[in-house]
Design a protein around this motif. Structure first.
Motif, PDB file in Angstrom:
ATOM      1  N   ARG A  35      59.423  31.913  60.449  1.00  0.00           N
ATOM      2  CA  ARG A  35      60.565  31.230  60.318  1.00  0.00           C
ATOM      3  C   ARG A  35      61.281  31.228  59.659  1.00  0.00           C
ATOM      4  N   CYS A  36      61.671  32.789  58.916  1.00  0.00           N
ATOM      5  CA  CYS A  36      62.682  32.938  58.534  1.00  0.00           C
ATOM      6  C   CYS A  36      63.318  33.176  59.198  1.00  0.00           C
ATOM      7  N   PHE A  37      63.189  34.427  59.554  1.00  0.00           N
ATOM      8  CA  PHE A  37      63.781  34.919  60.518  1.00  0.00           C
ATOM      9  C   PHE A  37      64.618  33.972  61.593  1.00  0.00           C
ATOM     10  N   ILE A  38      63.530  33.387  62.181  1.00  0.00           N
ATOM     11  CA  ILE A  38      64.199  31.842  63.248  1.00  0.00           C
ATOM     12  C   ILE A  38      65.224  31.404  62.496  1.00  0.00           C
ATOM     13  N   ARG A  39      65.320  30.970  61.052  1.00  0.00           N
ATOM     14  CA  ARG A  39      66.369  30.286  60.571  1.00  0.00           C
ATOM     15  C   ARG A  39      68.059  31.267  60.029  1.00  0.00           C
TER      16      ARG A  39
ATOM     17  N   GLY B  77      67.971  35.070  60.754  1.00  0.00           N
ATOM     18  CA  GLY B  77      67.633  36.553  60.591  1.00  0.00           C
ATOM     19  C   GLY B  77      66.954  37.283  60.846  1.00  0.00           C
ATOM     20  N   PHE B  78      67.432  38.704  61.699  1.00  0.00           N
ATOM     21  CA  PHE B  78      66.366  39.386  60.306  1.00  0.00           C
ATOM     22  C   PHE B  78      67.058  40.405  59.026  1.00  0.00           C
ATOM     23  N   HIS B  79      68.299  39.973  59.296  1.00  0.00           N
ATOM     24  CA  HIS B  79      69.439  40.717  58.368  1.00  0.00           C
ATOM     25  C   HIS B  79      69.308  39.583  57.488  1.00  0.00           C
ATOM     26  N   GLY B  80      69.218  38.110  58.080  1.00  0.00           N
ATOM     27  CA  GLY B  80      69.529  37.129  56.504  1.00  0.00           C
ATOM     28  C   GLY B  80      69.137  37.131  55.706  1.00  0.00           C
ATOM     29  N   ALA B  81      67.870  36.901  56.513  1.00  0.00           N
ATOM     30  CA  ALA B  81      66.641  36.538  55.792  1.00  0.00           C
ATOM     31  C   ALA B  81      66.260  37.549  54.435  1.00  0.00           C
ATOM     32  N   SER B  82      66.171  37.119  52.741  1.00  0.00           N
ATOM     33  CA  SER B  82      65.247  38.288  52.165  1.00  0.00           C
ATOM     34  C   SER B  82      64.296  38.270  51.537  1.00  0.00           C
TER      35      SER B  82
ATOM     36  N   LYS C 295      60.836  44.652  55.364  1.00  0.00           N
ATOM     37  CA  LYS C 295      61.130  43.868  56.418  1.00  0.00           C
ATOM     38  C   LYS C 295      60.947  44.445  57.227  1.00  0.00           C
ATOM     39  N   HIS C 296      61.417  46.217  57.392  1.00  0.00           N
ATOM     40  CA  HIS C 296      61.221  46.814  58.290  1.00  0.00           C
ATOM     41  C   HIS C 296      60.242  46.546  59.078  1.00  0.00           C
ATOM     42  N   HIS C 297      59.007  46.859  58.361  1.00  0.00           N
ATOM     43  CA  HIS C 297      58.006  46.688  59.224  1.00  0.00           C
ATOM     44  C   HIS C 297      57.138  45.381  59.551  1.00  0.00           C
ATOM     45  N   LEU C 298      57.475  44.287  59.082  1.00  0.00           N
ATOM     46  CA  LEU C 298      57.184  43.086  59.420  1.00  0.00           C
ATOM     47  C   LEU C 298      58.005  42.220  60.715  1.00  0.00           C
ATOM     48  N   VAL C 299      58.637  43.079  61.031  1.00  0.00           N
ATOM     49  CA  VAL C 299      59.827  42.921  62.529  1.00  0.00           C
ATOM     50  C   VAL C 299      58.432  43.443  63.306  1.00  0.00           C
ATOM     51  N   LEU C 300      57.965  45.225  63.008  1.00  0.00           N
ATOM     52  CA  LEU C 300      57.165  45.589  64.132  1.00  0.00           C
ATOM     53  C   LEU C 300      55.947  44.887  64.292  1.00  0.00           C
ATOM     54  N   ALA C 301      55.408  44.431  63.011  1.00  0.00           N
ATOM     55  CA  ALA C 301      54.358  44.004  63.000  1.00  0.00           C
ATOM     56  C   ALA C 301      54.090  42.166  64.052  1.00  0.00           C
ATOM     57  N   ILE C 302      54.903  42.002  64.035  1.00  0.00           N
ATOM     58  CA  ILE C 302      55.599  40.930  64.698  1.00  0.00           C
ATOM     59  C   ILE C 302      55.511  40.427  66.238  1.00  0.00           C
ATOM     60  N   ILE C 303      56.416  42.345  67.521  1.00  0.00           N
ATOM     61  CA  ILE C 303      55.841  41.920  67.384  1.00  0.00           C
ATOM     62  C   ILE C 303      54.893  42.843  68.128  1.00  0.00           C
TER      63      ILE C 303
ATOM     64  N   SER D  38      64.992  32.126  69.408  1.00  0.00           N
ATOM     65  CA  SER D  38      66.255  33.132  69.059  1.00  0.00           C
ATOM     66  C   SER D  38      65.158  33.552  68.126  1.00  0.00           C
ATOM     67  N   LEU D  39      64.197  33.960  68.271  1.00  0.00           N
ATOM     68  CA  LEU D  39      63.237  34.705  67.682  1.00  0.00           C
ATOM     69  C   LEU D  39      63.275  36.108  68.918  1.00  0.00           C
ATOM     70  N   PHE D  40      62.602  35.615  69.547  1.00  0.00           N
ATOM     71  CA  PHE D  40      63.263  36.144  70.641  1.00  0.00           C
ATOM     72  C   PHE D  40      64.788  37.187  71.728  1.00  0.00           C
ATOM     73  N   LEU D  41      65.770  36.951  71.143  1.00  0.00           N
ATOM     74  CA  LEU D  41      66.975  36.818  70.776  1.00  0.00           C
ATOM     75  C   LEU D  41      67.128  37.683  69.665  1.00  0.00           C
ATOM     76  N   GLU D  42      66.295  37.629  68.731  1.00  0.00           N
ATOM     77  CA  GLU D  42      66.877  38.421  66.899  1.00  0.00           C
ATOM     78  C   GLU D  42      65.913  39.854  67.787  1.00  0.00           C
ATOM     79  N   LEU D  43      65.099  39.937  68.156  1.00  0.00           N
ATOM     80  CA  LEU D  43      64.094  41.199  68.695  1.00  0.00           C
ATOM     81  C   LEU D  43      64.774  41.550  69.129  1.00  0.00           C
ATOM     82  N   SER D  44      65.456  41.379  70.402  1.00  0.00           N
ATOM     83  CA  SER D  44      66.321  41.759  71.344  1.00  0.00           C
ATOM     84  C   SER D  44      67.407  42.798  70.593  1.00  0.00           C
ATOM     85  N   ALA D  45      68.312  41.966  70.365  1.00  0.00           N
ATOM     86  CA  ALA D  45      69.207  42.623  69.643  1.00  0.00           C
ATOM     87  C   ALA D  45      68.949  43.511  68.123  1.00  0.00           C
ATOM     88  N   GLU D  46      67.745  43.177  67.497  1.00  0.00           N
ATOM     89  CA  GLU D  46      67.464  44.501  66.564  1.00  0.00           C
ATOM     90  C   GLU D  46      66.880  45.830  67.661  1.00  0.00           C
TER      91      GLU D  46
END
Length: 201
Positions: free
Chosen positions: A23-27, A29-34, A56-64, A106-114
Protein backbone atom coordinates in the motif's frame (compact mmCIF):
# COMPACT_ATOMS: atom_id res chain seq x y z
CA UNK A 1 12.41 -25.30 17.24
CA UNK A 2 9.48 -22.94 16.79
CA UNK A 3 6.01 -24.25 17.57
CA UNK A 4 3.33 -24.45 14.91
CA UNK A 5 1.54 -21.56 16.61
CA UNK A 6 4.60 -19.30 16.55
CA UNK A 7 5.31 -20.20 12.92
CA UNK A 8 1.73 -19.33 11.96
CA UNK A 9 2.03 -16.07 13.89
CA UNK A 10 5.25 -15.22 12.04
CA UNK A 11 3.57 -15.89 8.68
CA UNK A 12 0.67 -13.65 9.65
CA UNK A 13 3.04 -10.86 10.69
CA UNK A 14 5.03 -11.11 7.47
CA UNK A 15 1.83 -11.00 5.41
CA UNK A 16 0.62 -7.98 7.37
CA UNK A 17 3.91 -6.17 6.81
CA UNK A 18 3.98 -6.99 3.09
CA UNK A 19 0.40 -5.80 2.61
CA UNK A 20 1.27 -2.53 4.36
CA UNK A 21 4.42 -2.20 2.26
CA UNK A 22 2.47 -2.75 -0.96
CA UNK A 23 0.00 0.00 0.00
CA UNK A 24 2.80 2.42 0.88
CA UNK A 25 4.79 1.63 -2.26
CA UNK A 26 1.70 2.13 -4.42
CA UNK A 27 1.03 5.54 -2.87
CA UNK A 28 4.58 6.86 -2.65
CA UNK A 29 6.90 4.57 -4.62
CA UNK A 30 9.72 2.51 -3.16
CA UNK A 31 11.95 5.48 -2.49
CA UNK A 32 9.22 7.81 -1.29
CA UNK A 33 7.84 5.43 1.33
CA UNK A 34 9.70 5.48 4.65
CA UNK A 35 9.97 2.61 7.11
CA UNK A 36 8.29 4.83 9.72
CA UNK A 37 5.30 5.32 7.44
CA UNK A 38 5.23 1.61 6.67
CA UNK A 39 5.15 0.88 10.42
CA UNK A 40 2.19 3.24 10.85
CA UNK A 41 0.40 1.56 7.94
CA UNK A 42 1.01 -1.90 9.44
CA UNK A 43 0.06 -0.62 12.92
CA UNK A 44 3.16 -2.04 14.51
CA UNK A 45 6.49 -0.72 15.72
CA UNK A 46 9.46 -0.28 13.34
CA UNK A 47 11.41 -2.64 15.59
CA UNK A 48 8.91 -5.43 14.98
CA UNK A 49 9.17 -4.92 11.22
CA UNK A 50 12.96 -5.18 11.44
CA UNK A 51 12.55 -8.58 13.13
CA UNK A 52 11.19 -9.89 9.84
CA UNK A 53 12.86 -7.70 7.21
CA UNK A 54 16.32 -6.15 7.48
CA UNK A 55 15.44 -3.15 5.33
CA UNK A 56 13.15 -1.78 2.64
CA UNK A 57 15.23 -3.48 -0.06
CA UNK A 58 14.40 -6.89 1.40
CA UNK A 59 10.72 -5.95 1.43
CA UNK A 60 10.89 -5.32 -2.32
CA UNK A 61 12.48 -8.74 -2.91
CA UNK A 62 9.87 -10.38 -0.68
CA UNK A 63 7.05 -8.78 -2.67
CA UNK A 64 8.55 -10.17 -5.89
CA UNK A 65 8.74 -13.63 -4.33
CA UNK A 66 5.19 -13.32 -3.00
CA UNK A 67 3.84 -12.36 -6.41
CA UNK A 68 5.72 -15.22 -8.05
CA UNK A 69 4.13 -17.70 -5.65
CA UNK A 70 0.64 -16.35 -6.29
CA UNK A 71 0.97 -16.51 -10.06
CA UNK A 72 2.47 -20.00 -9.84
CA UNK A 73 -0.62 -21.07 -7.92
CA UNK A 74 -2.80 -19.64 -10.71
CA UNK A 75 -0.81 -21.57 -13.32
CA UNK A 76 -1.08 -24.72 -11.24
CA UNK A 77 -4.87 -24.49 -11.42
CA UNK A 78 -4.88 -24.38 -15.23
CA UNK A 79 -6.17 -27.85 -16.02
CA UNK A 80 -8.18 -27.97 -19.21
CA UNK A 81 -8.86 -25.81 -22.21
CA UNK A 82 -7.72 -22.34 -23.20
CA UNK A 83 -10.94 -20.80 -21.89
CA UNK A 84 -9.49 -21.10 -18.37
CA UNK A 85 -6.99 -18.34 -19.09
CA UNK A 86 -9.56 -15.56 -19.55
CA UNK A 87 -10.74 -15.41 -15.90
CA UNK A 88 -7.10 -15.53 -14.75
CA UNK A 89 -6.37 -12.42 -16.83
CA UNK A 90 -9.50 -10.61 -15.65
CA UNK A 91 -9.21 -11.49 -11.97
CA UNK A 92 -5.52 -10.65 -11.75
CA UNK A 93 -6.13 -7.17 -13.17
CA UNK A 94 -8.38 -6.27 -10.27
CA UNK A 95 -5.62 -4.03 -8.94
CA UNK A 96 -6.26 -4.24 -5.19
CA UNK A 97 -3.00 -3.78 -3.24
CA UNK A 98 -3.31 -7.00 -1.22
CA UNK A 99 -5.43 -9.01 -3.59
CA UNK A 100 -4.07 -12.56 -3.37
CA UNK A 101 -4.28 -13.15 -7.10
CA UNK A 102 -3.41 -9.79 -8.62
CA UNK A 103 -0.66 -7.26 -9.23
CA UNK A 104 -1.58 -3.62 -8.76
CA UNK A 105 -0.58 -1.72 -11.93
CA UNK A 106 1.26 1.01 -10.00
CA UNK A 107 3.21 -1.59 -8.05
CA UNK A 108 4.08 -3.43 -11.27
CA UNK A 109 5.54 -0.22 -12.71
CA UNK A 110 7.49 0.42 -9.50
CA UNK A 111 8.99 -3.07 -9.66
CA UNK A 112 9.89 -2.62 -13.32
CA UNK A 113 11.52 0.74 -12.68
CA UNK A 114 13.45 -0.56 -9.66
CA UNK A 115 14.69 -3.52 -11.70
CA UNK A 116 16.31 -1.03 -14.10
CA UNK A 117 18.30 0.52 -11.22
CA UNK A 118 19.00 -2.25 -8.71
CA UNK A 119 20.96 -5.35 -9.73
CA UNK A 120 19.48 -7.58 -7.02
CA UNK A 121 15.91 -6.60 -7.91
CA UNK A 122 16.69 -7.06 -11.61
CA UNK A 123 18.03 -10.56 -10.92
CA UNK A 124 14.95 -11.43 -8.85
CA UNK A 125 12.60 -10.20 -11.58
CA UNK A 126 14.48 -12.14 -14.27
CA UNK A 127 14.43 -15.32 -12.18
CA UNK A 128 10.70 -14.86 -11.56
CA UNK A 129 10.07 -14.37 -15.28
CA UNK A 130 12.03 -17.51 -16.15
CA UNK A 131 10.14 -19.61 -13.62
CA UNK A 132 6.75 -18.40 -14.81
CA UNK A 133 7.62 -18.97 -18.47
CA UNK A 134 8.79 -22.51 -17.73
CA UNK A 135 5.70 -23.44 -15.72
CA UNK A 136 3.27 -21.84 -18.14
CA UNK A 137 5.01 -23.50 -21.08
CA UNK A 138 4.62 -26.86 -19.32
CA UNK A 139 0.85 -26.33 -19.27
CA UNK A 140 0.85 -25.35 -22.94
CA UNK A 141 2.80 -28.46 -23.97
CA UNK A 142 1.15 -30.97 -21.62
CA UNK A 143 -1.07 -33.56 -23.39
CA UNK A 144 -4.77 -32.72 -23.43
CA UNK A 145 -5.61 -35.84 -21.45
CA UNK A 146 -3.39 -34.40 -18.70
CA UNK A 147 -5.11 -30.99 -18.72
CA UNK A 148 -2.78 -29.20 -21.13
CA UNK A 149 -3.11 -27.77 -24.64
CA UNK A 150 -0.65 -30.13 -26.37
CA UNK A 151 1.14 -27.33 -28.24
CA UNK A 152 4.50 -28.16 -29.85
CA UNK A 153 7.39 -26.89 -27.72
CA UNK A 154 8.57 -24.30 -30.23
CA UNK A 155 5.09 -22.85 -30.69
CA UNK A 156 4.48 -22.93 -26.94
CA UNK A 157 7.57 -20.81 -26.33
CA UNK A 158 6.41 -18.18 -28.81
CA UNK A 159 2.87 -18.21 -27.43
CA UNK A 160 4.19 -17.79 -23.89
CA UNK A 161 6.25 -14.76 -24.90
CA UNK A 162 3.26 -13.11 -26.58
CA UNK A 163 1.03 -13.80 -23.58
CA UNK A 164 3.61 -12.25 -21.29
CA UNK A 165 3.85 -9.16 -23.51
CA UNK A 166 0.05 -8.94 -23.64
CA UNK A 167 -0.22 -9.27 -19.88
CA UNK A 168 2.38 -6.60 -19.16
CA UNK A 169 0.93 -4.27 -21.77
CA UNK A 170 -2.50 -4.60 -20.18
CA UNK A 171 -1.10 -3.78 -16.75
CA UNK A 172 0.63 -0.65 -18.10
CA UNK A 173 -2.56 0.40 -19.91
CA UNK A 174 -4.52 -0.10 -16.66
CA UNK A 175 -2.10 2.22 -14.83
CA UNK A 176 -2.59 4.91 -17.48
CA UNK A 177 -6.34 4.38 -17.78
CA UNK A 178 -7.69 3.31 -14.37
CA UNK A 179 -11.29 3.49 -15.58
CA UNK A 180 -10.61 1.14 -18.48
CA UNK A 181 -13.84 -0.56 -19.58
CA UNK A 182 -13.58 -4.11 -18.21
CA UNK A 183 -16.26 -5.40 -20.58
CA UNK A 184 -14.39 -4.06 -23.59
CA UNK A 185 -11.15 -5.56 -22.31
CA UNK A 186 -12.81 -8.93 -21.78
CA UNK A 187 -14.30 -8.85 -25.29
CA UNK A 188 -10.87 -8.14 -26.76
CA UNK A 189 -9.29 -11.00 -24.82
CA UNK A 190 -12.04 -13.35 -25.99
CA UNK A 191 -11.02 -12.53 -29.56
CA UNK A 192 -7.26 -12.72 -29.08
CA UNK A 193 -6.58 -15.54 -26.62
CA UNK A 194 -8.19 -18.30 -28.71
CA UNK A 195 -6.05 -17.25 -31.68
CA UNK A 196 -2.88 -17.45 -29.60
CA UNK A 197 -3.75 -20.76 -27.95
CA UNK A 198 -5.19 -22.69 -30.87
CA UNK A 199 -3.24 -25.73 -32.06
CA UNK A 200 -0.81 -25.23 -34.91
CA UNK A 201 -2.38 -25.75 -38.35
Amino acid sequence: MKSATSQARAREQRTRILCAARRCFIRHGFHGASMAELAREAQMSPGLIYRYFDNKHHLVLAIIAQQLQRVREDIGQLHGGAELLLPVFMDALGGAPCRPDGMNPSLFLELSAEASRDLAVAAAVRASDRTLRQEFTRWLTRPREQGGLALPAERAGRVMLMIQCLWEGMVVRRSREPDLDAAQLKAGLELLLPLLLQPAP
